[in-house]
Scaffold this active site. Structure first.
Site, PDB file in Angstrom:
ATOM      1  N   ASN A 181     -70.649  30.351  34.051  1.00 20.27           N
ATOM      2  CA  ASN A 181     -71.581  29.307  34.206  1.00 20.27           C
ATOM      3  C   ASN A 181     -71.305  28.231  33.984  1.00 20.27           C
ATOM      4  O   ASN A 181     -71.239  27.025  33.032  1.00 20.27           O
ATOM      5  CB  ASN A 181     -72.667  29.362  35.170  1.00 20.27           C
ATOM      6  CG  ASN A 181     -73.579  29.695  33.939  1.00 20.27           C
ATOM      7  OD1 ASN A 181     -73.668  29.913  32.386  1.00 20.27           O
ATOM      8  ND2 ASN A 181     -75.189  29.206  34.084  1.00 20.27           N
TER       9      ASN A 181
ATOM     10  N   GLU B  33     -81.087  36.773  26.879  1.00 23.50           N
ATOM     11  CA  GLU B  33     -80.885  35.556  27.867  1.00 23.50           C
ATOM     12  C   GLU B  33     -80.655  35.495  29.203  1.00 23.50           C
ATOM     13  O   GLU B  33     -78.920  35.256  29.262  1.00 23.50           O
ATOM     14  CB  GLU B  33     -79.517  34.522  27.105  1.00 23.50           C
ATOM     15  CG  GLU B  33     -80.142  34.142  25.557  1.00 23.50           C
ATOM     16  CD  GLU B  33     -81.283  33.153  25.081  1.00 23.50           C
ATOM     17  OE1 GLU B  33     -81.582  32.653  26.297  1.00 23.50           O
ATOM     18  OE2 GLU B  33     -81.859  33.278  24.189  1.00 23.50           O
TER      19      GLU B  33
ATOM     20  N   CYS C 185     -79.092  28.077  34.312  1.00 23.86           N
ATOM     21  CA  CYS C 185     -79.486  28.705  34.545  1.00 23.86           C
ATOM     22  C   CYS C 185     -80.818  28.443  33.935  1.00 23.86           C
ATOM     23  O   CYS C 185     -82.462  29.057  34.472  1.00 23.86           O
ATOM     24  CB  CYS C 185     -79.690  30.057  33.144  1.00 23.86           C
ATOM     25  SG  CYS C 185     -79.475  29.011  31.136  1.00 23.86           S
TER      26      CYS C 185
HETATM   27  P1  NAD Z   1     -73.639  39.200  35.031  1.00 25.20           P
HETATM   28  O1  NAD Z   1     -75.113  39.808  34.244  1.00 25.20           O
HETATM   29  O2  NAD Z   1     -73.022  39.708  36.639  1.00 25.20           O
HETATM   30  O3  NAD Z   1     -72.034  39.116  34.110  1.00 25.20           O
HETATM   31  C1  NAD Z   1     -72.763  38.716  32.269  1.00 25.20           C
HETATM   32  C2  NAD Z   1     -71.184  39.583  31.783  1.00 25.20           C
HETATM   33  O4  NAD Z   1     -72.404  40.498  31.559  1.00 25.20           O
HETATM   34  C3  NAD Z   1     -70.086  39.475  32.559  1.00 25.20           C
HETATM   35  O5  NAD Z   1     -68.529  39.137  31.596  1.00 25.20           O
HETATM   36  C4  NAD Z   1     -70.117  41.158  32.877  1.00 25.20           C
HETATM   37  O6  NAD Z   1     -69.228  41.151  33.037  1.00 25.20           O
HETATM   38  C5  NAD Z   1     -70.817  41.636  31.993  1.00 25.20           C
HETATM   39  N1  NAD Z   1     -71.885  42.390  32.751  1.00 25.20           N
HETATM   40  C6  NAD Z   1     -72.395  43.056  33.597  1.00 25.20           C
HETATM   41  N2  NAD Z   1     -72.626  44.949  33.781  1.00 25.20           N
HETATM   42  C7  NAD Z   1     -72.289  44.719  32.638  1.00 25.20           C
HETATM   43  C8  NAD Z   1     -73.124  46.234  32.195  1.00 25.20           C
HETATM   44  N3  NAD Z   1     -73.924  47.099  32.975  1.00 25.20           N
HETATM   45  N4  NAD Z   1     -73.135  46.155  30.177  1.00 25.20           N
HETATM   46  C9  NAD Z   1     -71.893  45.307  29.720  1.00 25.20           C
HETATM   47  N5  NAD Z   1     -71.397  44.141  30.696  1.00 25.20           N
HETATM   48  C10 NAD Z   1     -71.698  43.698  31.656  1.00 25.20           C
HETATM   49  O7  NAD Z   1     -74.309  37.660  35.460  1.00 25.20           O
HETATM   50  P2  NAD Z   1     -73.318  35.868  35.309  1.00 25.20           P
HETATM   51  O8  NAD Z   1     -73.406  35.812  37.423  1.00 25.20           O
HETATM   52  O9  NAD Z   1     -71.987  36.258  34.932  1.00 25.20           O
HETATM   53  O10 NAD Z   1     -74.037  34.974  35.044  1.00 25.20           O
HETATM   54  C11 NAD Z   1     -74.919  34.427  35.347  1.00 25.20           C
HETATM   55  C12 NAD Z   1     -76.632  34.598  35.536  1.00 25.20           C
HETATM   56  O11 NAD Z   1     -76.423  34.604  33.823  1.00 25.20           O
HETATM   57  C13 NAD Z   1     -77.265  34.292  35.399  1.00 25.20           C
HETATM   58  O12 NAD Z   1     -78.089  34.961  36.128  1.00 25.20           O
HETATM   59  C14 NAD Z   1     -78.012  32.762  34.764  1.00 25.20           C
HETATM   60  O13 NAD Z   1     -79.941  32.472  35.130  1.00 25.20           O
HETATM   61  C15 NAD Z   1     -77.970  34.058  34.208  1.00 25.20           C
HETATM   62  N6  NAD Z   1     -77.468  33.096  32.642  1.00 25.20           N
HETATM   63  C16 NAD Z   1     -79.027  32.609  31.992  1.00 25.20           C
HETATM   64  C17 NAD Z   1     -78.517  31.805  30.667  1.00 25.20           C
HETATM   65  C18 NAD Z   1     -79.867  31.566  29.447  1.00 25.20           C
HETATM   66  O14 NAD Z   1     -79.370  31.103  28.995  1.00 25.20           O
HETATM   67  N7  NAD Z   1     -80.977  32.465  29.826  1.00 25.20           N
HETATM   68  C19 NAD Z   1     -77.456  30.874  30.472  1.00 25.20           C
HETATM   69  C20 NAD Z   1     -76.504  30.844  31.414  1.00 25.20           C
HETATM   70  C21 NAD Z   1     -76.480  32.003  32.414  1.00 25.20           C
END
Ligand code: NAD
Length: 469
Positions: free
Chosen positions: A148, A243, A277
């Site tokens: 995002n 996060e 987020c």
């Molecule tokens: P996601 O969890 O699907 O993927 C994030 C990353 O993790 C990707 O690079 C993915 O390939 C990797 N990944 C997924 N499963 C994994 C596993 N089991 N082991 C290791 N790596 C793995 O998230 P997304 O769809 O890319 O992003 C959206 C989410 O991120 C939303 O829930 C949003 O709220 C959150 N977010 C949180 C913050 C914060 O500051 N708290 C900031 C930005 C986004």
């Protein structure tokens, strides 16, 4: 409202096991490709990072900080080029893509100095004893990032991890690999070999990285992936920062500056197509101001223009992928079936686009009030008073941000009852410099930013001596 005729099925789907394709979510066109990192090569990359850590750790934090400063300048020079790549593969309007890269570049100098200062040793004395607290690097830090904010999120973890003396392997989202690749290339122009490496691929690459011989994992992404990562880190007791997602509330009470509240809610529900987020995902409005608030919100949300990231005047792009759109529309349909009223939007759009939508008459039996939406939807539930508002706001497993508008004394009063990590009283959640970014409950573990955040990338060690010896 603009309507686009798009293909939906092939967007952002890796089609070849050796190549990761990055597609424009507005048009379905290929933006570029990166090679997928073979899972079998990841342990070797981690070994290389450990090797590079020997010399990197031996430098002072300020030396490491100074090495990164020219990378900030370079990001600024390349902001238009990189911002365009970012927008093309993620979908946000071009000005926001350029703004994201510019933000990374322009903050670099101050950030690296802040980290160097935060990790400098501290001396505490008592009668007969002098203790020095050292902030040592862990070793190799794996950072895994979402799509995002595909430049800012890698930047957010890579910079403090490096300045603190760790070497870093970043695994960016498979949805937005190109901008992360470009960002890493810029930093690597100024860093020694092996200090910063990048891995491309899907979950398998992320899982292999987490399971490998890394010392810490800084993860930003969904709650579900965070839970997997925490479990995978457990056998090695690897240090973790998580996060995660949220379901942020905004409370609007009698006495609120409604202009201010409406400006905040419309922007914070819709920006980046709601894919933030700390998006405002639930709005609790007191009955006595509801009519006025709603009328003003409809007018404000009507100003958004949906379109391709490069289209003139477009202020909201598409959802990043078709699955995200399906998820958002399913939540809207579930709410409608359970009694929600559509006050604005709801017109079907082609491709990955979703019309900004305002829903009213919502309650916590609906998915849209309990499960992260990540879409351009403002969700209103009417409340009778401040007490009901804060109770409903806290009725969530998440706890990243919470914002409240109303009479200053009343909202200050309920702000300390909020279970969120970051609370804004008659303002957004952004705090004074030095404050950490912190999620409570299932929105995260640990912090980012400010001294508290920077020190998360360090092992604390204490050496105590007899004073005067
Ligand atoms: P996601 O969890 O699907 O993927 C994030 C990353 O993790 C990707 O690079 C993915 O390939 C990797 N990944 C997924 N499963 C994994 C596993 N089991 N082991 C290791 N790596 C793995 O998230 P997304 O769809 O890319 O992003 C959206 C989410 O991120 C939303 O829930 C949003 O709220 C959150 N977010 C949180 C913050 C914060 O500051 N708290 C900031 C930005 C986004």
């Amino acid at each position: 409202m603009v309507s686009y005729n798009l293909r939906m099925t092939t967007m952002n789907t890796p089609t070849d096991t050796n190549i990761l394709n990055s597609y424009n979510p507005s048009t379905g066109e290929l933006v570029g490709t990166v090679p997928v990192t073979p899972v079998a090569s990841i342990d070797g990359m981690i070994a290389k990072a450990h090797q590079a850590a020997k010399a990197w750790t031996a430098l002072s934090a300020q030396e490491r900080a100074d090495m990164l400063k020219p990378a900030g300048e370079k990001l600024l020079e390349k902001a238009e080029e990189l911002g365009r790549i970012l927008s093309l593969e993620q979908g946000k309007p071009l000005a926001e893509g350029i703004g994201e890269v510019t933000g990374c570049g322009s903050r670099m100098n101050d950030e690296v100095d802040e980290v160097a200062k935060a990790v400098a040793p501290e001396v505490l004395t008592d009668e007969g004893v002098e203790s020095t607290i050292y902030y040592d690097p862990f070793g190799v830090c794996a950072t895994i990032t979402p799509w995002n904010f595909p430049a800012l999120m890698p930047h957010w973890t890579i910079v403090p991890a490096l300045v603190a003396g760790n070497t870093v392997i970043v695994k960016p989202s498979e949805q937005t690999p190109l901008i992360a690749d470009e960002y890493v290339k810029v930093l690597n122009e100024f860093l020694p070999e092996g200090v910063l490496q990048i891995i491309h691929g899907e979950d398998d690459q992320g899982k292999a990285l987490v399971a490998g011989n890394v010392n810490m994992i800084a993860f930003t992404g969904s709650k579900t992936a965070g839970q997997h990562i925490m479990a995978a880190a457990a056998p090695g007791l690897k240090r973790l920062i998580l996060e995660l997602g949220s379901k942020d509330p905004c409370i609007v009470l009698e006495g609120a500056d409604l202009e201010k509240a409406v400006a905040f809610v419309s922007n914070n529900s819709m920006r980046n197509c709601g894919q933030v987020c700390v998006s405002t995902e639930r709005i609790y409005v007191q009955d006595c101001v509801k009519e006025e608030f709603t009328k003003m919100l409809i007018a404000k949300v009507g100003e958004f223009q949906v379109g391709d990231c490069l289209a003139d005047g477009s202020t909201i792009g598409p959802m990043v992928m078709s699955e995200q759109k399906t998820h958002v529309l399913a939540q809207i349909e579930d709410a409608k079936a359970k009694g929600a009223n559509v006050l604005f939007g709801g017109t079907p759009m082609d491709g990955n686009f979703v019309e900004p939508t305002i829903l009213d008459n919502l309650n916590h039996d609906m998915d849209i009030m309990t499960i992260e939406t990540f879409g351009p939807v403002a969700c209103i539930q009417t409340v009778k008073d401040a007490n009901e508002a804060i109770e409903l706001a806290n009725d969530t497993e998440y706890g990243l941000g919470a914002v409240m508008f109303g009479d200053e004394n009343v909202v200050r009063g309920i702000s300390r009852r909020s279970t969120a990590g970051m609370v804004g009283v008659n303002r957004g959640i952004g705090g004074a410099s030095g404050t950490p970014w912190v999620g409570a409950r299932k929105s995260g573990i640990g912090y980012h930013s400010g001294p508290m955040g920077h020190r998360q990338f360090c092992q604390v060690r204490v050496v105590s001596t007899n004073e005067g010896s």
